[in-house]
Design an enzyme around this catalytic site. Structure first.
Site: not given
Length: 322
Positions: A156, A173
């Site tokens: 992301h 992430c």
């Protein structure tokens, strides 16, 4: 039909002095089948087939996007695999990943190490994640059977409000600049693909390893087809776990009981994907996915088969099977 004829011509050329036609004339159709089966179990045969192909990030039957992440160098590269060639389409340095080490549990803030698939491309509802996100298939079956847990691992962007994020704040992430993320998004879109996350340097496969796996797969298939329980079980690691949690001892007893029936079997493998599986453990690991057709008088199966294997030299050991 054209592909089959070409394959038979190739097999004729590598089987030696006798062509398939001559083998057929001398000994019949059964002998032709045996000759082909023997060839498919030969690493040398597969090395010839795979010569010149770019397979360092795996073998795929169709065009595939491959995202390679190195947690140590903080680099991400997007490649496109098509017609046995790799083309670099995007790269980004200074990405942000979670803490070092393999992910073991929810909340340890580590980015998992392994080979995953992009399961979804979406626009996050929270501005913290930037303009786009791609969710990954962690934990996969191999993770789950080794008691790895957690989830929500994405690629992301960065917060729109300009807040800085670091390794702990990514919560495992992979994140990078929004402008660059949009470039990545424009290339990969909804096409998905494979994401290889490495811990310390990129672990690449060799054509020799892929050839060895192909040969071992067909040797395993042959032992299965003829109900040779000793040779069949030799392909399984003693720490093997089946998808349902069944361990090696119970699995071996079950298979021995089935093989003792000496049922005639039809088994066919096709549409192979052989993906190098990064790991913090020593060894060469692969995720092998293929289409299987299995037919006996009492049971029928057709669908996707997945193996997680370790390659010891030229020998394949099955760790997990689904």
């Amino acid at each position: 039909m054209k592909k089959l004829l070409l394959a038979l011509v190739f097999l004729s050329s590598v089987l030696g002095a006798k062509s398939l036609e001559q083998i057929y004339l001398d000994n019949g159709l059964e002998a032709v089948r045996d000759a082909i089966e023997n060839n498919l179990q030969s690493k040398k045969h597969w090395q010839e087939i795979l010569k010149g192909k770019e397979l360092k990030y795996g073998y795929y039957p169709a065009p595939t996007f491959i995202t390679v992440v190195d947690k140590t160098s903080k680099k991400l590269e997007l490649l496109h695999y098509e017609n046995d060639k790799l083309e670099s389409r995007f790269s980004k340095k200074n990405i942000i990943t979670g803490l070092m080490g393999d992910k073991l549990k929810e909340g340890d803030l580590k980015t998992p190490v392994g080979a995953y698939h992009i399961t979804r491309h979406f626009k996050p509802s929270d501005q913290y994640y930037g303009p786009a996100a791609f969710s990954l298939s962690y934990p996969d079956l191999y993770d789950s059977l080794r008691k790895r847990d957690g989830g929500g691992i994405w690629i992301h962007g960065l917060p729109f409000d300009g807040d800085r994020i670091d390794a702990e704040k990514t919560r495992g992430c992979v994140a990078f600049d929004n402008d660059e993320l949009v470039k990545y998004e424009n290339i990969i879109g909804d096409k998905g693909g494979v994401v290889l996350i490495n811990e310390e340097g990129i672990k690449e496969a060799t054509n020799e390893q892929i050839a060895a796996i192909f040969a071992e797969l067909f040797a395993w298939k042959h032992a299965w087809s003829v109900s040779d329980i000793k040779k069949y079980l030799a392909f399984y690691d003693k720490d093997f776990i089946r998808f349902d949690g069944q361990r090696y001892k119970a699995f071996a007893e079950m298979k021995t009981s089935i093989f003792n029936k000496k049922e005639s079997k039809f088994i066919n493998f096709s549409k192979f994907r052989i993906i190098p599986y990064p790991s913090v453990e020593k060894g060469s690991f692969f995720k092998v996915i293929f289409h299987e057709k299995y037919l006996t008088s009492s049971y029928k199966f057709e669908g996707e088969k997945t193996l997680f294997v370790r390659l010891d030299g030229d020998k394949m050991k099955i760790l997990v099977e689904q």
